[in-house]
Design a protein around this motif. Structure first.
Motif, PDB file in Angstrom:
ATOM      1  N   GLU A  73     -15.819  26.166  -0.676  1.00  0.00           N
ATOM      2  CA  GLU A  73     -14.499  25.679  -1.066  1.00  0.00           C
ATOM      3  C   GLU A  73     -13.630  26.826  -1.592  1.00  0.00           C
ATOM      4  O   GLU A  73     -12.446  26.952  -1.237  1.00  0.00           O
ATOM      5  CB  GLU A  73     -14.625  24.594  -2.144  1.00  0.00           C
ATOM      6  N   PHE A  74     -14.210  27.664  -2.426  1.00  0.00           N
ATOM      7  CA  PHE A  74     -13.474  28.797  -2.970  1.00  0.00           C
ATOM      8  C   PHE A  74     -13.078  29.769  -1.860  1.00  0.00           C
ATOM      9  O   PHE A  74     -11.956  30.303  -1.849  1.00  0.00           O
ATOM     10  CB  PHE A  74     -14.332  29.500  -4.029  1.00  0.00           C
ATOM     11  N   SER A  75     -13.957  30.000  -0.917  1.00  0.00           N
ATOM     12  CA  SER A  75     -13.646  30.890   0.203  1.00  0.00           C
ATOM     13  C   SER A  75     -12.472  30.359   1.021  1.00  0.00           C
ATOM     14  O   SER A  75     -11.568  31.118   1.407  1.00  0.00           O
ATOM     15  CB  SER A  75     -14.876  31.058   1.104  1.00  0.00           C
ATOM     16  N   GLN A  76     -12.477  29.062   1.284  1.00  0.00           N
ATOM     17  CA  GLN A  76     -11.371  28.481   2.046  1.00  0.00           C
ATOM     18  C   GLN A  76     -10.055  28.576   1.281  1.00  0.00           C
ATOM     19  O   GLN A  76      -8.997  28.820   1.872  1.00  0.00           O
ATOM     20  CB  GLN A  76     -11.689  27.020   2.371  1.00  0.00           C
ATOM     21  N   GLU A  77     -10.111  28.405  -0.018  1.00  0.00           N
ATOM     22  CA  GLU A  77      -8.894  28.506  -0.827  1.00  0.00           C
ATOM     23  C   GLU A  77      -8.336  29.923  -0.803  1.00  0.00           C
ATOM     24  O   GLU A  77      -7.111  30.120  -0.740  1.00  0.00           O
ATOM     25  CB  GLU A  77      -9.179  28.059  -2.255  1.00  0.00           C
ATOM     26  N   VAL A  78      -9.211  30.922  -0.866  1.00  0.00           N
ATOM     27  CA  VAL A  78      -8.763  32.314  -0.806  1.00  0.00           C
ATOM     28  C   VAL A  78      -8.135  32.604   0.559  1.00  0.00           C
ATOM     29  O   VAL A  78      -7.066  33.240   0.656  1.00  0.00           O
ATOM     30  CB  VAL A  78      -9.931  33.267  -1.096  1.00  0.00           C
ATOM     31  N   ILE A  79      -8.798  32.149   1.627  1.00  0.00           N
ATOM     32  CA  ILE A  79      -8.259  32.367   2.972  1.00  0.00           C
ATOM     33  C   ILE A  79      -6.905  31.695   3.119  1.00  0.00           C
ATOM     34  O   ILE A  79      -5.956  32.264   3.673  1.00  0.00           O
ATOM     35  CB  ILE A  79      -9.251  31.860   4.031  1.00  0.00           C
ATOM     36  N   PHE A  80      -6.784  30.476   2.606  1.00  0.00           N
ATOM     37  CA  PHE A  80      -5.514  29.759   2.695  1.00  0.00           C
ATOM     38  C   PHE A  80      -4.408  30.482   1.922  1.00  0.00           C
ATOM     39  O   PHE A  80      -3.267  30.570   2.382  1.00  0.00           O
ATOM     40  CB  PHE A  80      -5.683  28.342   2.161  1.00  0.00           C
ATOM     41  N   SER A  81      -4.733  31.017   0.747  1.00  0.00           N
ATOM     42  CA  SER A  81      -3.744  31.763  -0.045  1.00  0.00           C
ATOM     43  C   SER A  81      -3.257  32.984   0.712  1.00  0.00           C
ATOM     44  O   SER A  81      -2.053  33.266   0.744  1.00  0.00           O
ATOM     45  CB  SER A  81      -4.356  32.178  -1.388  1.00  0.00           C
ATOM     46  N   LEU A  82      -4.172  33.705   1.328  1.00  0.00           N
ATOM     47  CA  LEU A  82      -3.773  34.889   2.084  1.00  0.00           C
ATOM     48  C   LEU A  82      -2.972  34.504   3.326  1.00  0.00           C
ATOM     49  O   LEU A  82      -2.022  35.204   3.700  1.00  0.00           O
ATOM     50  CB  LEU A  82      -5.016  35.690   2.477  1.00  0.00           C
ATOM     51  N   CYS A  83      -3.345  33.403   3.985  1.00  0.00           N
ATOM     52  CA  CYS A  83      -2.586  32.957   5.151  1.00  0.00           C
ATOM     53  C   CYS A  83      -1.162  32.571   4.762  1.00  0.00           C
ATOM     54  O   CYS A  83      -0.197  32.890   5.477  1.00  0.00           O
ATOM     55  CB  CYS A  83      -3.278  31.766   5.811  1.00  0.00           C
ATOM     56  N   LYS A  84      -1.009  31.891   3.633  1.00  0.00           N
ATOM     57  CA  LYS A  84       0.323  31.527   3.163  1.00  0.00           C
ATOM     58  C   LYS A  84       1.161  32.763   2.892  1.00  0.00           C
ATOM     59  O   LYS A  84       2.357  32.796   3.186  1.00  0.00           O
ATOM     60  CB  LYS A  84       0.212  30.676   1.904  1.00  0.00           C
ATOM     61  N   GLU A  85       0.528  33.784   2.327  1.00  0.00           N
ATOM     62  CA  GLU A  85       1.255  35.014   2.023  1.00  0.00           C
ATOM     63  C   GLU A  85       1.695  35.710   3.306  1.00  0.00           C
ATOM     64  O   GLU A  85       2.827  36.197   3.407  1.00  0.00           O
ATOM     65  CB  GLU A  85       0.365  35.942   1.194  1.00  0.00           C
ATOM     66  N   VAL A  86       0.801  35.756   4.300  1.00  0.00           N
ATOM     67  CA  VAL A  86       1.158  36.385   5.574  1.00  0.00           C
ATOM     68  C   VAL A  86       2.292  35.613   6.240  1.00  0.00           C
ATOM     69  O   VAL A  86       3.244  36.196   6.766  1.00  0.00           O
ATOM     70  CB  VAL A  86      -0.072  36.459   6.499  1.00  0.00           C
ATOM     71  N   SER A 112       4.587  33.821   4.809  1.00  0.00           N
ATOM     72  CA  SER A 112       5.842  34.011   4.088  1.00  0.00           C
ATOM     73  C   SER A 112       6.533  35.294   4.511  1.00  0.00           C
ATOM     74  O   SER A 112       7.768  35.372   4.519  1.00  0.00           O
ATOM     75  CB  SER A 112       5.583  34.034   2.579  1.00  0.00           C
ATOM     76  N   HIS A 113       5.760  36.322   4.882  1.00  0.00           N
ATOM     77  CA  HIS A 113       6.362  37.574   5.325  1.00  0.00           C
ATOM     78  C   HIS A 113       6.819  37.472   6.780  1.00  0.00           C
ATOM     79  O   HIS A 113       7.835  38.061   7.152  1.00  0.00           O
ATOM     80  CB  HIS A 113       5.373  38.724   5.170  1.00  0.00           C
ATOM     81  N   THR A 114       6.068  36.751   7.598  1.00  0.00           N
ATOM     82  CA  THR A 114       6.471  36.627   8.998  1.00  0.00           C
ATOM     83  C   THR A 114       7.680  35.726   9.156  1.00  0.00           C
ATOM     84  O   THR A 114       8.371  35.793  10.169  1.00  0.00           O
ATOM     85  CB  THR A 114       5.314  36.069   9.846  1.00  0.00           C
ATOM     86  N   ARG A 115       7.960  34.873   8.150  1.00  0.00           N
ATOM     87  CA  ARG A 115       9.123  34.004   8.218  1.00  0.00           C
ATOM     88  C   ARG A 115      10.405  34.700   7.779  1.00  0.00           C
ATOM     89  O   ARG A 115      11.479  34.133   7.891  1.00  0.00           O
ATOM     90  CB  ARG A 115       8.910  32.763   7.343  1.00  0.00           C
ATOM     91  N   MET A 116      10.331  35.876   7.241  1.00  0.00           N
ATOM     92  CA  MET A 116      11.520  36.574   6.781  1.00  0.00           C
ATOM     93  C   MET A 116      12.427  36.882   7.973  1.00  0.00           C
ATOM     94  O   MET A 116      12.012  37.530   8.924  1.00  0.00           O
ATOM     95  CB  MET A 116      11.145  37.862   6.045  1.00  0.00           C
ATOM     96  N   SER A 117      13.652  36.396   7.896  1.00  0.00           N
ATOM     97  CA  SER A 117      14.607  36.598   8.985  1.00  0.00           C
ATOM     98  C   SER A 117      15.274  37.949   8.845  1.00  0.00           C
ATOM     99  O   SER A 117      15.702  38.316   7.749  1.00  0.00           O
ATOM    100  CB  SER A 117      15.668  35.487   8.958  1.00  0.00           C
TER     101      SER A 117
END
Length: 567
Positions: free
Chosen positions: A258-271, A273-278
């Motif tokens: 569960e902790f591993s999935q949460e870490v992966i999800f946090s990093l995916c959200k961060e990536v 957020s940067h790819t959405r920058m117009s």
């Protein structure tokens, strides 16, 4: 389960106990985590191991960083085993008892892979006894803001916090050295540190990128595989931090899916957020999709009507400042200004909407050059209408309105081009980059403000020349520019480089050359009436764009139809 006395007897032989531990099957995650934490809290502090031999490529910056920042060492705020052996052994026993009970009950009850409950309270109590209570809330807040753990659950963050060691540091202490393996990461909870990176024999202070407020977390992204440290971390004040060892993080990730999935999800959200920058280029900006076709003229007309009064009042003050004459009427000839301004703003917005829908700039070989041409076109087309608006405010000119509007039309065309690009492309360009605001309305207001400030400043000289030519048509543009630069000429002659009677011919020639460059430059960089003009344009952009966005959902359709008569 085995009795406590039996377990105490087994503890008499450390070798037999070690064999039994190795012979056991893989324990549950809760038991392994509890035992690891109990042993980690109980063991004395060991000095940090030095890095192994570095490769030739990475050794140079690491060695240079060590020479530049000699290690002062950290000061762990922890208890030694000395007088507290009995307390720590008791805690270890309780942790072993609960872990073994969970293992026996695992067949009937699923194991909860967290440090909640009684065992979590024990470990938290140990952390509190070691001086961590005063930083508990700050540590949890920093973990929630960290890039890597931003979307982890409260239980996972609690388990992570209980796995960290509290350390204090003094000003000048080096907590991490560039180029050494990242065996641990730190989260600063008090004081401040500087991240310094040695690049080509020059130190640069690095900013921490990532989720908002993640600057307190240092080295976490290099921790899993102990990659080489990105920068040297030096304390610039006294403070405290929590340190997480690499092996502890790996153990937490391995033992808790569960902790591993949460870490992966946090990093995916961060990536994401940067790819959405117009980052659309300025002259490739396209207008917003309008719900009414071909344009929400009702919203634009309402915005232009409100803005016309604001613009007319400030124009009266600006004309008085430029000409040196008393201020005229604030709202002269509004029966002409109001419909003309509505037509003027609808022209800028409508032309852009039509050009965006009819011309596809990406189909051309040089789309930005085509976009520049399309951005210039509305300003050129609206110059005659703008000239009529300006002529309404130029009551000092005795010429009739039919002649007055043509005065200063050339620099006014340049001003309208800047205005058109500012209210259309530049406003969208700045709004797109207002990432500090989460609200679309706030981003629209911020983008309009920045675009208005830039456009107002750049259009000062064209506006001043066109206005002076409109007010005093008998003078040339060179004479008007000389009038604008006259205050700076007086300042140059009397204060900056005054004329001396004993000056030689060479000094006089040098002074004249400097004056010919400096005075016009100051006139263009700090133009007369800059505050009023910039305020006028920025306010106009905010009023027009905000009103259009607020009212664009209203579609007013006017149709004229003939009802056939039925005889």
């Amino acid at each position: 389960s085995r009795s406590r006395r039996g377990r105490e007897g087994e503890r008499g032989s450390s070798g037999g106990r070690a064999q039994q531990r190795r012979a056991r099957a893989r324990p549950s995650s809760a038991r392994a985590l509890a035992r690891s934490l109990a042993r980690r809290v109980a063991r004395p502090v060991r000095p940090r191991a030095m890095a192994p031999e570095a490769t030739a490529q990475a050794a140079a910056p690491a060695e240079a960083a060590r020479k530049t920042f000699p290690r002062h060492g950290t000061r762990p705020v922890r208890l030694s085993r000395g007088d507290d052996d009995e307390m720590f052994e008791t805690l270890e026993d309780e942790a072993e008892d609960e872990a073994e009970d969970e293992e026996e009950e695992s067949h009937a009850t699923p194991v909860v892979k967290t440090l909640s409950g009684h065992l979590g309270s024990i470990v938290r109590w140990v952390s509190d006894s070691l001086g961590g209570r005063q930083y508990e809330q700050q540590l949890m807040n920093n973990l929630k803001r960290s890039t890597m753990f931003r979307f982890c659950s409260q239980q996972s963050l609690l388990a992570l916090a209980n796995s960290m060691e509290l350390e204090s540091f003094k000003k000048g202490d080096v907590l991490c050295i560039q180029g050494e393996p990242q065996t641990s990461a730190i989260i600063v909870v008090e004081g401040s540190v500087a991240r310094l990176r040695l690049i080509n024999d020059q130190l640069h202070q690095m900013a921490t990128m990532g989720s908002s407020g993640s600057s307190a977390t240092i080295g976490m992204l290099h921790l899993i595989r102990e990659e080489r440290s990105f920068s040297t971390v030096r304390a610039v004040s006294d403070g405290a931090c929590f340190r997480l060892q690499a092996d502890v993080l790996r153990e937490l990730l391995e033992e808790s899916p569960e902790f591993s999935q949460e870490v992966i999800f946090s990093l995916c959200k961060e990536v994401r957020s940067h790819t959405r920058m117009s980052r659309t280029p300025l002259f490739m900006q396209s207008g917003k999709a309008m719900p009414a076709e071909p344009l929400p003229w009702f919203a634009v007309s309402c915005a232009a009507a409100i803005e016309s009064f604001y613009r007319s009042g400030l124009n009266a003050y600006l004309n008085a400042q430029l000409s040196g004459q008393p201020r005229g009427k604030l709202f002269p000839d509004m029966h002409i200004q109001l419909p003309t301004r509505i037509l003027y703003i609808n022209g800028f917005k409508g032309l852009r909407h039509i050009l965006d829908s009819r011309v596809h700039i990406n189909d051309f070989e040089n789309p930005q050059l085509v976009g520049l041409g399309l951005a210039i076109l509305p300003g050129v087309a609206m110059t005659p209408i703008s000239s009529i608006l300006e002529a309404c405010n130029a009551s000092m000119n005795p010429e009739p309105l039919s002649t007055r509007w043509t005065r200063g039309i050339v620099p006014r065309c340049g001003r309208e081009i800047i205005f058109g690009i500012g209210i259309n492309q530049l406003s969208d360009f700045c709004e797109e980059r207002m990432e500090i605001f989460s609200s679309q309305k706030a981003r629209n207001l911020g983008g309009s403000l920045v675009a208005g400030l830039v456009s107002g400043y750049l259009s000062h000289i064209p506006h001043n020349l066109s206005t002076l030519k409109l007010l005093m048509p008998n003078k040339t543009y060179a004479q008007h520019f000389d009038a604008l630069s006259r205050p700076y000429g007086r300042w140059f002659d009397t204060q900056f480089f005054p004329v001396q009677s004993q000056d030689s011919a060479r000094t006089s020639a040098f002074r004249s050359a400097v004056r010919n460059v400096m005075v016009p430059a100051l006139t263009c960089v700090f133009p007369k009436g800059s505050i009023i003009r910039t305020t006028q344009i920025a306010g106009s952009f905010i009023i027009i764009n905000a009103a259009v966005n607020a009212l664009s959902h209203i579609s007013v359709n006017v149709s004229v139809s003939r009802t056939p008569s039925t005889a």
